[in-house]
Design a protein around this motif. Sequence first.
Motif, PDB file in Angstrom:
ATOM      1  N   VAL A  88       0.851  -1.180   0.000  1.00  0.00           N
ATOM      2  CA  VAL A  88       0.000   0.000   0.000  1.00  0.00           C
ATOM      3  C   VAL A  88       0.889   1.232   0.000  1.00  0.00           C
ATOM      4  CG1 VAL A  88      -1.746   1.287   1.299  1.00  0.00           C
ATOM      5  CG2 VAL A  88      -1.830  -1.224   1.214  1.00  0.00           C
ATOM      6  N   GLY A  89       0.519   2.203  -0.841  1.00  0.00           N
ATOM      7  CA  GLY A  89       1.269   3.442  -0.895  1.00  0.00           C
ATOM      8  C   GLY A  89       0.444   4.514  -1.568  1.00  0.00           C
ATOM      9  N   THR A  90       1.086   5.600  -1.917  1.00  0.00           N
ATOM     10  CA  THR A  90       0.404   6.726  -2.545  1.00  0.00           C
ATOM     11  C   THR A  90       1.121   7.103  -3.838  1.00  0.00           C
ATOM     12  OG1 THR A  90       1.726   8.365  -1.357  1.00  0.00           O
ATOM     13  CG2 THR A  90      -0.323   7.646  -0.303  1.00  0.00           C
ATOM     14  N   SER A  91       0.510   7.994  -4.563  1.00  0.00           N
ATOM     15  CA  SER A  91       1.116   8.518  -5.778  1.00  0.00           C
ATOM     16  C   SER A  91       2.017   9.683  -5.367  1.00  0.00           C
ATOM     17  CB  SER A  91       0.019   8.987  -6.744  1.00  0.00           C
ATOM     18  OG  SER A  91       0.610   9.514  -7.902  1.00  0.00           O
ATOM     19  N   GLY A  92       3.274   9.374  -5.137  1.00  0.00           N
ATOM     20  CA  GLY A  92       4.231  10.376  -4.677  1.00  0.00           C
ATOM     21  C   GLY A  92       4.339  10.399  -3.162  1.00  0.00           C
ATOM     22  N   TYR A  93       5.372  11.052  -2.698  1.00  0.00           N
ATOM     23  CA  TYR A  93       5.591  11.171  -1.254  1.00  0.00           C
ATOM     24  C   TYR A  93       6.069  12.566  -0.861  1.00  0.00           C
ATOM     25  CZ  TYR A  93      10.562  11.020  -2.245  1.00  0.00           C
ATOM     26  OH  TYR A  93      11.808  11.321  -2.727  1.00  0.00           O
ATOM     27  N   SER A  94       6.571  13.328  -1.796  1.00  0.00           N
ATOM     28  CA  SER A  94       7.241  14.591  -1.503  1.00  0.00           C
ATOM     29  C   SER A  94       6.278  15.769  -1.651  1.00  0.00           C
ATOM     30  CB  SER A  94       8.441  14.767  -2.428  1.00  0.00           C
ATOM     31  OG  SER A  94       9.122  15.961  -2.103  1.00  0.00           O
ATOM     32  N   TYR A  95       5.379  15.876  -0.691  1.00  0.00           N
ATOM     33  CA  TYR A  95       4.372  16.932  -0.729  1.00  0.00           C
ATOM     34  C   TYR A  95       4.505  17.800   0.524  1.00  0.00           C
ATOM     35  CZ  TYR A  95       2.408  13.940  -4.324  1.00  0.00           C
ATOM     36  OH  TYR A  95       2.240  13.175  -5.452  1.00  0.00           O
ATOM     37  N   LYS A  96       4.956  19.006   0.333  1.00  0.00           N
ATOM     38  CA  LYS A  96       5.104  19.924   1.471  1.00  0.00           C
ATOM     39  C   LYS A  96       3.765  20.185   2.144  1.00  0.00           C
ATOM     40  CE  LYS A  96       9.275  21.894  -0.315  1.00  0.00           C
ATOM     41  NZ  LYS A  96      10.082  22.998  -0.703  1.00  0.00           N
ATOM     42  N   GLU A  97       2.671  20.057   1.373  1.00  0.00           N
ATOM     43  CA  GLU A  97       1.337  20.269   1.935  1.00  0.00           C
ATOM     44  C   GLU A  97       0.992  19.228   3.006  1.00  0.00           C
ATOM     45  OE1 GLU A  97       1.744  21.693  -2.182  1.00  0.00           O
ATOM     46  OE2 GLU A  97       1.914  19.685  -1.349  1.00  0.00           O
ATOM     47  N   TRP A  98       1.694  18.112   3.015  1.00  0.00           N
ATOM     48  CA  TRP A  98       1.439  17.060   3.996  1.00  0.00           C
ATOM     49  C   TRP A  98       2.126  17.343   5.334  1.00  0.00           C
ATOM     50  CZ3 TRP A  98       2.043  11.721   1.133  1.00  0.00           C
ATOM     51  CH2 TRP A  98       1.082  11.626   0.123  1.00  0.00           C
ATOM     52  N   LYS A  99       2.986  18.360   5.358  1.00  0.00           N
ATOM     53  CA  LYS A  99       3.661  18.692   6.611  1.00  0.00           C
ATOM     54  C   LYS A  99       2.649  19.263   7.600  1.00  0.00           C
ATOM     55  CE  LYS A  99       8.427  19.141   5.284  1.00  0.00           C
ATOM     56  NZ  LYS A  99       9.624  19.952   5.400  1.00  0.00           N
ATOM     57  N   GLY A 100       2.728  18.745   8.807  1.00  0.00           N
ATOM     58  CA  GLY A 100       1.791  19.177   9.841  1.00  0.00           C
ATOM     59  C   GLY A 100       0.578  18.275   9.929  1.00  0.00           C
ATOM     60  N   THR A 101       0.342  17.432   8.896  1.00  0.00           N
ATOM     61  CA  THR A 101      -0.736  16.447   8.968  1.00  0.00           C
ATOM     62  C   THR A 101      -0.131  15.046   8.966  1.00  0.00           C
ATOM     63  OG1 THR A 101      -1.043  16.627   6.561  1.00  0.00           O
ATOM     64  CG2 THR A 101      -2.532  17.903   7.951  1.00  0.00           C
ATOM     65  N   PHE A 102       0.479  14.651   7.865  1.00  0.00           N
ATOM     66  CA  PHE A 102       1.150  13.347   7.818  1.00  0.00           C
ATOM     67  C   PHE A 102       2.589  13.451   8.314  1.00  0.00           C
ATOM     68  CE2 PHE A 102       3.806  10.284   5.381  1.00  0.00           C
ATOM     69  CZ  PHE A 102       3.352   9.125   5.994  1.00  0.00           C
ATOM     70  N   TYR A 103       3.337  14.352   7.741  1.00  0.00           N
ATOM     71  CA  TYR A 103       4.731  14.554   8.157  1.00  0.00           C
ATOM     72  C   TYR A 103       4.795  15.516   9.330  1.00  0.00           C
ATOM     73  CZ  TYR A 103       6.094  12.626   3.585  1.00  0.00           C
ATOM     74  OH  TYR A 103       6.266  11.826   2.492  1.00  0.00           O
ATOM     75  N   PRO A 104       5.744  15.296  10.236  1.00  0.00           N
ATOM     76  CA  PRO A 104       5.956  16.326  11.266  1.00  0.00           C
ATOM     77  C   PRO A 104       6.336  17.643  10.585  1.00  0.00           C
ATOM     78  CG  PRO A 104       7.138  14.305  11.820  1.00  0.00           C
ATOM     79  CD  PRO A 104       6.623  14.144  10.415  1.00  0.00           C
ATOM     80  N   ARG A 105       5.825  18.728  11.092  1.00  0.00           N
ATOM     81  CA  ARG A 105       6.041  20.042  10.483  1.00  0.00           C
ATOM     82  C   ARG A 105       7.520  20.375  10.323  1.00  0.00           C
ATOM     83  NH1 ARG A 105       2.417  23.309   9.345  1.00  0.00           N
ATOM     84  NH2 ARG A 105       0.890  22.547  10.817  1.00  0.00           N
ATOM     85  N   GLU A 106       8.349  19.967  11.267  1.00  0.00           N
ATOM     86  CA  GLU A 106       9.773  20.321  11.249  1.00  0.00           C
ATOM     87  C   GLU A 106      10.651  19.324  10.478  1.00  0.00           C
ATOM     88  OE1 GLU A 106       9.023  17.465  14.464  1.00  0.00           O
ATOM     89  OE2 GLU A 106       8.013  19.331  13.929  1.00  0.00           O
ATOM     90  N   LEU A 107      10.056  18.287   9.897  1.00  0.00           N
ATOM     91  CA  LEU A 107      10.823  17.269   9.173  1.00  0.00           C
ATOM     92  C   LEU A 107      11.496  17.883   7.941  1.00  0.00           C
ATOM     93  CD1 LEU A 107      11.366  14.120   9.108  1.00  0.00           C
ATOM     94  CD2 LEU A 107       9.593  14.067   7.346  1.00  0.00           C
ATOM     95  N   PRO A 108      12.817  17.752   7.820  1.00  0.00           N
ATOM     96  CA  PRO A 108      13.488  18.255   6.611  1.00  0.00           C
ATOM     97  C   PRO A 108      13.009  17.494   5.370  1.00  0.00           C
ATOM     98  CG  PRO A 108      15.086  17.801   8.354  1.00  0.00           C
ATOM     99  CD  PRO A 108      13.760  17.229   8.799  1.00  0.00           C
ATOM    100  N   ASP A 109      12.914  18.199   4.244  1.00  0.00           N
ATOM    101  CA  ASP A 109      12.443  17.587   2.995  1.00  0.00           C
ATOM    102  C   ASP A 109      13.241  16.345   2.631  1.00  0.00           C
ATOM    103  OD1 ASP A 109      10.674  19.684   2.919  1.00  0.00           O
ATOM    104  OD2 ASP A 109      11.592  20.665   1.178  1.00  0.00           O
ATOM    105  N   ARG A 110      14.537  16.351   2.864  1.00  0.00           N
ATOM    106  CA  ARG A 110      15.394  15.218   2.483  1.00  0.00           C
ATOM    107  C   ARG A 110      15.093  13.959   3.303  1.00  0.00           C
ATOM    108  NH1 ARG A 110      18.234  18.592   5.553  1.00  0.00           N
ATOM    109  NH2 ARG A 110      19.357  17.757   7.335  1.00  0.00           N
ATOM    110  N   GLN A 111      14.298  14.083   4.361  1.00  0.00           N
ATOM    111  CA  GLN A 111      13.945  12.928   5.196  1.00  0.00           C
ATOM    112  C   GLN A 111      12.524  12.428   4.939  1.00  0.00           C
ATOM    113  OE1 GLN A 111      14.787  13.697   9.318  1.00  0.00           O
ATOM    114  NE2 GLN A 111      16.894  14.287   8.908  1.00  0.00           N
ATOM    115  N   MET A 112      11.839  13.054   3.999  1.00  0.00           N
ATOM    116  CA  MET A 112      10.448  12.666   3.734  1.00  0.00           C
ATOM    117  C   MET A 112      10.310  11.217   3.290  1.00  0.00           C
ATOM    118  SD  MET A 112       8.911  15.999   1.798  1.00  0.00           S
ATOM    119  CE  MET A 112       7.550  16.826   2.584  1.00  0.00           C
TER     120      MET A 112
END
Length: 113
Positions: free
Chosen positions: A5-29
């Motif tokens: 199971v996955g999604t179409s893409g992973y590198s979405y800044k819009e996901w920060k604060g919901t899926f990704y921690p807000r402070e997560l650096p882009d290179r760690q997404m």
Amino acid sequence: MNLYVGTSGYSYKEWKGTFYPRELPDRQMLHYYAGHFRAVEINNTFYRMPKVSVLETWASQVPAEFKFVLKAPQRITHVQRLQNADDSLSYLLEVAGTLKDRLGPLLFQLLLA
């Protein structure tokens, strides 16, 4: 049965604060994403042929059982329309092989019109 199971893409800044921690650096997404999903569709390969160095970097950031679904480049599907695409397809398959066991399906989006 083995489900990936996955999604179409992973590198979405819009996901920060919901899926990704807000402070997560882009290179760690990707690494973070791979801790929650087992697969991802890579769309940027539709716009440009993948490079070995990029695929090696991605592979190093995910667990061994993770799968990358690479979208075939538009050069093959939309420009060449699968005609006389031997060299382009050979290059894609060779470079995609860099992912080894992490390579999932190759996705071909065809233009029918």
